[in-house]
Design an enzyme around this catalytic site. Structure first.
Site, mmCIF file in Angstrom:
data_model
loop_
_atom_site.group_PDB
_atom_site.id
_atom_site.type_symbol
_atom_site.label_atom_id
_atom_site.label_comp_id
_atom_site.label_asym_id
_atom_site.label_seq_id
_atom_site.Cartn_x
_atom_site.Cartn_y
_atom_site.Cartn_z
ATOM 1 N N TYR A 1 98.745 29.095 57.101
ATOM 2 C CA TYR A 1 98.492 29.243 58.205
ATOM 3 C C TYR A 1 99.966 29.618 58.762
ATOM 4 C CZ TYR A 1 97.130 28.890 63.173
ATOM 5 O OH TYR A 1 96.576 28.756 63.888
ATOM 6 N N TYR B 1 91.927 33.680 61.864
ATOM 7 C CA TYR B 1 91.829 33.586 60.848
ATOM 8 C C TYR B 1 92.775 31.647 61.683
ATOM 9 C CZ TYR B 1 91.145 30.386 56.639
ATOM 10 O OH TYR B 1 90.565 29.500 55.348
ATOM 11 N N ASP C 1 85.254 44.086 64.650
ATOM 12 C CA ASP C 1 86.235 43.254 62.942
ATOM 13 C C ASP C 1 87.692 43.139 63.116
ATOM 14 O OD1 ASP C 1 87.333 41.911 60.673
ATOM 15 O OD2 ASP C 1 85.736 42.049 59.317
HETATM 16 N N1 LIG Z 1 93.302 26.172 68.387
HETATM 17 C C1 LIG Z 1 94.320 25.913 67.852
HETATM 18 O O1 LIG Z 1 94.398 24.164 67.828
HETATM 19 C C2 LIG Z 1 95.409 26.609 68.046
HETATM 20 C C3 LIG Z 1 96.544 26.246 67.840
HETATM 21 C C4 LIG Z 1 98.073 26.406 68.134
HETATM 22 C C5 LIG Z 1 97.640 28.614 67.724
HETATM 23 N N2 LIG Z 1 96.476 28.488 67.746
HETATM 24 C C6 LIG Z 1 95.998 29.963 68.324
HETATM 25 O O2 LIG Z 1 95.365 30.601 69.598
HETATM 26 C C7 LIG Z 1 94.330 31.994 69.049
HETATM 27 C C8 LIG Z 1 93.387 31.129 69.567
HETATM 28 O O3 LIG Z 1 92.908 30.132 69.520
HETATM 29 P P1 LIG Z 1 91.264 29.449 69.132
HETATM 30 O O4 LIG Z 1 91.497 28.384 69.334
HETATM 31 O O5 LIG Z 1 90.143 29.854 70.164
HETATM 32 O O6 LIG Z 1 90.702 29.953 68.430
HETATM 33 P P2 LIG Z 1 88.917 30.079 67.205
HETATM 34 O O7 LIG Z 1 88.142 28.990 68.501
HETATM 35 O O8 LIG Z 1 89.291 29.520 66.111
HETATM 36 O O9 LIG Z 1 88.547 31.245 67.667
HETATM 37 C C9 LIG Z 1 89.242 32.661 67.076
HETATM 38 C C10 LIG Z 1 87.415 33.143 66.749
HETATM 39 O O10 LIG Z 1 88.221 34.636 66.398
HETATM 40 C C11 LIG Z 1 87.116 34.939 65.265
HETATM 41 N N3 LIG Z 1 87.708 35.967 64.501
HETATM 42 C C12 LIG Z 1 88.045 35.932 62.936
HETATM 43 N N4 LIG Z 1 88.853 36.913 62.157
HETATM 44 C C13 LIG Z 1 88.139 37.579 63.139
HETATM 45 C C14 LIG Z 1 88.460 39.088 63.161
HETATM 46 N N5 LIG Z 1 88.308 40.219 61.745
HETATM 47 N N6 LIG Z 1 87.773 40.078 63.815
HETATM 48 C C15 LIG Z 1 87.268 39.934 64.989
HETATM 49 N N7 LIG Z 1 87.432 38.571 65.394
HETATM 50 C C16 LIG Z 1 87.774 37.239 64.632
HETATM 51 C C17 LIG Z 1 86.447 34.409 65.336
HETATM 52 O O11 LIG Z 1 85.098 34.150 64.857
HETATM 53 P P3 LIG Z 1 83.917 33.695 62.967
HETATM 54 O O12 LIG Z 1 84.002 32.508 63.854
HETATM 55 O O13 LIG Z 1 83.340 34.596 62.818
HETATM 56 O O14 LIG Z 1 85.333 34.325 62.324
HETATM 57 C C18 LIG Z 1 86.121 33.317 66.457
HETATM 58 O O15 LIG Z 1 85.644 33.696 67.375
HETATM 59 C C19 LIG Z 1 94.264 32.065 67.683
HETATM 60 O O16 LIG Z 1 96.029 32.873 67.743
HETATM 61 C C20 LIG Z 1 95.468 31.205 67.695
HETATM 62 O O17 LIG Z 1 95.878 30.915 66.488
HETATM 63 C C21 LIG Z 1 95.170 27.996 67.880
#
Ligand SMILES: NC(=O)c1ccc[n+]([C@@H]2O[C@H](COP(=O)([O-])OP(=O)(O)OC[C@H]3O[C@@H](n4cnc5c(N)ncnc54)[C@H](OP(=O)(O)O)[C@@H]3O)[C@@H](O)[C@H]2O)c1
Length: 289
Positions: A128, A64, A40
């Site tokens: 965010y 997040y 975490d």
């Molecule tokens: N999704 C988008 O459209 C988007 C756009 C721009 C940038 N990004 C960035 O791209 C990156 C990857 O995003 P993604 O879409 O793959 O996100 P995601 O699918 O929401 O996955 C994030 C993962 O991080 C885990 N997590 C959150 N807090 C944590 C903690 N304290 N310790 C360990 N694990 C934790 C979550 O677990 P839980 O499910 O248990 O919370 C989830 O498995 C992130 O930095 C995001 O900000 C995403």
């Protein structure tokens, strides 16, 4: 010879799972995949846990990402996006590891004539977006870092626009989609490939010092969410009546930028990263011709 170690945080998220899929093509590295249960990153003890793994590279996928909920869960968003990066920077410093971090097009929030470039001013508006900008500032204090600003991320895994459209199609024949936010989506599989291309390029050690920093990455092409929805249903052969709405009418809790189109010139020129067109990427994700 010991293999170099790549630690992946948030490995159950959409990007984390895509990194896992592409990792099979990189037997020259030892991958350690972690999720919230075993690492975490918001907790202080994550520093020691990471140091014990002693990675050469950290791919920090944990975040997040609930953009609208963050307007109310400010402390939680801050803990998981900003404090977590402080822990990662502390651990990376002790291990002399390189940190690959992901940020968002939302940090720009700027309407301009051409694509957004990395040196454009930032003006994050939502909670965010502010946490993502703060995370960039924290990660930038570490010398060996690469930050990838990405937008509209989707994958066959997890919660995203593509999976939401496909789920809604099971119960609805008509949908109203925002048509005035312009950008380009990012297939997380392509972002995972880009990440590994960067790590292997840094590993060659040529001009490494000049390669650290911030880079944009999304797929190529320009479209709105409405256009994206139309393409998803067309490629899947799903009949759907679509109508357009505006960002103002939709009135989501968190403000969204109207202009998210990013230039990918810097990442292409620096790392030779491949940037597929969004439509071709969507076809691969949906597994259609
Ligand atoms: N999704 C988008 O459209 C988007 C756009 C721009 C940038 N990004 C960035 O791209 C990156 C990857 O995003 P993604 O879409 O793959 O996100 P995601 O699918 O929401 O996955 C994030 C993962 O991080 C885990 N997590 C959150 N807090 C944590 C903690 N304290 N310790 C360990 N694990 C934790 C979550 O677990 P839980 O499910 O248990 O919370 C989830 O498995 C992130 O930095 C995001 O900000 C995403």
């Amino acid at each position: 010879m010991d293999l170099k170690i790549i630690l992946v945080t948030g490995a159950n998220g959409q990007l984390g799972r895509e990194i896992k899929d592409v990792s099979e093509r990189f037997p020259q590295y030892k991958f350690v995949f972690t999720n919230r249960n075993d690492l975490d990153v918001a907790q202080l003890d994550s520093v020691e846990k990471i140091v014990n793994i002693h990675p050469d590279y950290i791919i920090h996928c944990a975040a997040y990402t609930a953009v609208d909920k963050a307007e109310l869960e400010i402390e939680l968003a801050n803990q998981n996006n900003v404090e977590a990066c402080k822990h990662l920077v502390a651990a990376a410093t002790k291990c002399q590891a390189t940190l690959i971090h992901f940020s968002s097009d939302y940090v720009y929030h700027l309407v301009k004539k051409g694509p957004l470039i990395e040196s454009d001013p930032v003006s994050p508006q939502s909670v965010y977006a502010k946490t993502k900008r703060a995370s960039e500032e924290v990660v930038s204090t570490l010398h060996k870092h690469v930050i990838l600003r990405t937008s509209w991320v989707y994958s066959k895994y997890g919660h995203n626009f593509v999976n939401t459209m496909l789920r809604l199609a099971e119960s609805k024949k008509e949908l109203t989609i925002v048509g005035d936010q312009i950008g380009s989506p990012t297939y997380a599989g392509d972002l995972a490939n880009a990440t590994m291309k960067i790590i292997t390029a840094l590993d060659t050690r040529h001009n490494v010092e000049t390669r650290y920093g911030i880079y944009n990455y999304s797929n190529e092409g320009t479209l709105s969410w409405f256009d994206f929805a139309q393409a998803i249903f067309e490629l899947k052969g799903i009949p759907m009546v679509l109508s357009k709405t505006t960002t103002a009418e939709y009135n989501a809790p968190a403000p969204r930028p109207l202009w998210s189109l990013m230039s990918k010139n810097k990442i292409k020129q620096t790392f030779g990263v491949d940037v597929p067109h969004w439509r071709e990427a969507l076809k691969r994700c949906l597994d259609v011709e």
